[in-house]
Enzyme design. Sequence first.
Site, short mmCIF file in Angstrom:
data_model
loop_
_atom_site.label_atom_id
_atom_site.label_comp_id
_atom_site.label_asym_id
_atom_site.label_seq_id
_atom_site.Cartn_x
_atom_site.Cartn_y
_atom_site.Cartn_z
N THR A 137 -9.89 -12.44 -4.86
CA THR A 137 -9.57 -11.87 -6.01
C THR A 137 -7.23 -11.51 -4.92
O THR A 137 -6.86 -10.89 -5.99
CB THR A 137 -9.95 -10.88 -6.77
OG1 THR A 137 -10.28 -10.46 -6.32
CG2 THR A 137 -10.58 -12.19 -7.40
N ARG A 189 -6.02 -10.43 3.57
CA ARG A 189 -5.93 -9.38 4.57
C ARG A 189 -6.03 -9.02 5.98
O ARG A 189 -8.31 -9.17 5.36
CB ARG A 189 -5.96 -8.12 3.10
CG ARG A 189 -5.19 -6.77 4.26
CD ARG A 189 -5.51 -5.74 2.90
NE ARG A 189 -3.85 -5.78 1.69
CZ ARG A 189 -3.98 -5.14 1.65
NH1 ARG A 189 -5.08 -3.64 0.90
NH2 ARG A 189 -3.48 -5.19 -0.66
N SER A 241 0.01 -3.45 2.12
CA SER A 241 0.06 -2.22 1.70
C SER A 241 -0.16 -1.04 1.78
O SER A 241 0.71 -0.36 3.39
CB SER A 241 -1.56 -2.13 0.29
OG SER A 241 -1.17 -0.70 -0.13
N HIS A 242 -1.27 -0.29 2.29
CA HIS A 242 -1.44 1.07 2.61
C HIS A 242 -2.16 1.23 3.93
O HIS A 242 -2.57 2.26 4.49
CB HIS A 242 -2.23 2.37 1.80
CG HIS A 242 -3.48 1.83 1.23
ND1 HIS A 242 -3.21 1.66 -0.49
CD2 HIS A 242 -4.65 2.16 0.89
CE1 HIS A 242 -4.60 1.25 -0.84
NE2 HIS A 242 -4.99 1.62 0.24
N ASP A 244 4.61 -0.29 0.86
CA ASP A 244 4.67 -1.36 -0.36
C ASP A 244 5.20 -1.21 -1.62
O ASP A 244 5.49 -1.74 -2.66
CB ASP A 244 3.56 -2.66 -0.36
CG ASP A 244 2.40 -2.25 -1.46
OD1 ASP A 244 1.96 -1.02 -1.10
OD2 ASP A 244 2.34 -2.68 -2.16
N GLU A 277 -6.02 3.43 -12.40
CA GLU A 277 -7.23 3.57 -11.62
C GLU A 277 -6.69 5.13 -10.70
O GLU A 277 -5.79 4.86 -10.21
CB GLU A 277 -7.91 2.27 -10.93
CG GLU A 277 -7.38 1.63 -9.41
CD GLU A 277 -7.61 0.40 -8.75
OE1 GLU A 277 -9.03 0.21 -9.41
OE2 GLU A 277 -6.67 0.40 -7.77
N GLU A 278 -8.67 4.91 -10.36
CA GLU A 278 -8.28 6.82 -9.16
C GLU A 278 -7.86 6.53 -8.48
O GLU A 278 -7.62 7.62 -7.42
CB GLU A 278 -9.64 6.67 -10.15
CG GLU A 278 -10.81 7.12 -8.15
CD GLU A 278 -11.10 5.43 -7.95
OE1 GLU A 278 -10.98 5.34 -7.48
OE2 GLU A 278 -10.90 4.49 -9.14
N ALA A 279 -7.41 4.99 -7.66
CA ALA A 279 -7.27 4.50 -6.46
C ALA A 279 -5.70 4.87 -6.40
O ALA A 279 -4.65 4.40 -5.76
CB ALA A 279 -7.58 4.47 -5.79
#
Length: 573
Positions: free
Chosen positions: A49, A53, A149-150, A307, A399-401
């Site tokens: 989903t 990566r 992303s990170h 990003d 969300e917490e992230a």
Amino acid sequence: MNTHLHHQVNQWFEQDPDPKTQRALKILIDNQDESTLTDMFSGRLAFGTAGLRGVVGPGPMAMNRLVVRQTTAGLGAYLLSQISYAASRGVIIGYDGRHDSYTFAHDAASVLTAMGFTVRLTAQVAPTPLVAFGVKHFNAAAGIVVTASHNPPQYNGYKVYWENGAQIIPPHDSGIAARIEHAATQTIPFMDLELAEEQDKLIWLKDEFYQTYRHGIHNATILQQHANTSKVSLAYTAMHGVGANMAEAVLHDAGFKQVYSVEAQREPDGDFPTVNFPNPEEEGAMDLVIAEANKHRAMLACANDPDADRFAVAVRTSDNDYKMLTGDQVGVLLGEYLLSNAPAHQRLVGTTIVSSSLLSKVAQSFHASCYTTLTGFKWLMNVGINRCEADNQFLFAYEEALGYTVGSMVWDKDGLSALVAFAQMCAKLAEKGQTVWDKLEQIYRQHGFHLNAQISIALKPDTPNIGEYLRQQPPEKIADYTVQFWDDLSQSRRTFCDGSTAVIDLPKSDVLIYSLENDARVIVRPSGTEPKIKCYYEVVESMDETDTWATAQMRAQQTMANFIKAHQASLPE
């Protein structure tokens, strides 16, 4: 080397369009490194989903040009089978500043245009939220962002948006994966981009597109809370990513003139030379932006991840130090601020099962709707889209992230609009003579001091299946707290302490949630592949007039320490 492996490796080598990965593969072949080659060809990099990566390198288990071409051919075939007018509606493609991102994005465009799709390709690097925005803006059939992303520098990725502008969810992930498997056995169509442009199959997204997103933020109804911005100053870092130009532009548009970018981290750099791990959550990642804030005595030290879809912030304290806010704290502050200012028909907010429950309590105090989903913005956004009604429009989710969505311009997390919203919130507070800390304390006094913790617990290899154990012997108490009810998401079932049950409306997942007295909570995510579980804890301490932030926090931390210790001790050895 066995015959089957030899055939696999040679076939891949002949198809690989990248001399760099070809060379790396040839060295392994020449050295007869069968062990490495066996691992490298043991399957395919899984398409899920979140798309793809992985580490960049040769072979089907890594990120490389052939994997990207095969993936794109599979995605294109699936879109043609699922979406009316998919080819003419087209696909929007963007990419970040990592090594190979430019090439991967251009390869994807060449495959899709060869398959008859109209492709809109960003002419330069782009923050991920711009591509999510572009899917809806152009009514595209899908969007692709080449980004990791990170993740660390050696990674890259391939993220897919569906026609609704949100990340894909089942069954599309497995449907696309099946088409990729088939495409990998075929000749991949490929068109030179100059030819694609001549045939009007390729449209370059230049500055006008970037400005459309910028104006969208500037004109967003819920970002029109005009306060005196002169008291807000902030340092900013793009963390060697692609956010700086747009972040500075949207802050300027919103009236924030005291913005100080960390020069050493401002430009895209796939090596990420000044951070060990380009994730604002990691220790040390915010050091340079906090130093920049300190130099200017700025109110805030703000960061986007590379990003620019996540947002992190450290806030100056009364001791003139800087303290990071947690993702939950930022989420609750933004949620409360937006609900305070949103129109009556825009009252729908969302969060995830592992994020703090505080947002739902804040929403309740505003007579607003708060929904909860599985972890991940794919769920937050798809559920948010489906829950929208004329008199209950989407407002905010987090969300917490460090992921936040402000309004419905982008159906994914957007670190740029979150940055503007947070700065505007600080300007409003400053007008009232308040700080972020004052506002958080006010929320805690009203709803209780909420403390959250996440712990991975390694179990012994011979420990029995932890999920099965907990399902067969559900605890009546955890630490000193009575279990009021527990949710087994693998069965979509809630069980109350009297034995009665109810169906819960969440997708099936191997997660157990225990709701306890005093609003405490434990979430257990067993691992099906190794003796490890992830546990998420929440404790809530009420605050009376004699409490200060410090006393409530100390009490909550002690409660949390005891809670975690008792819970871990209750698990089988």
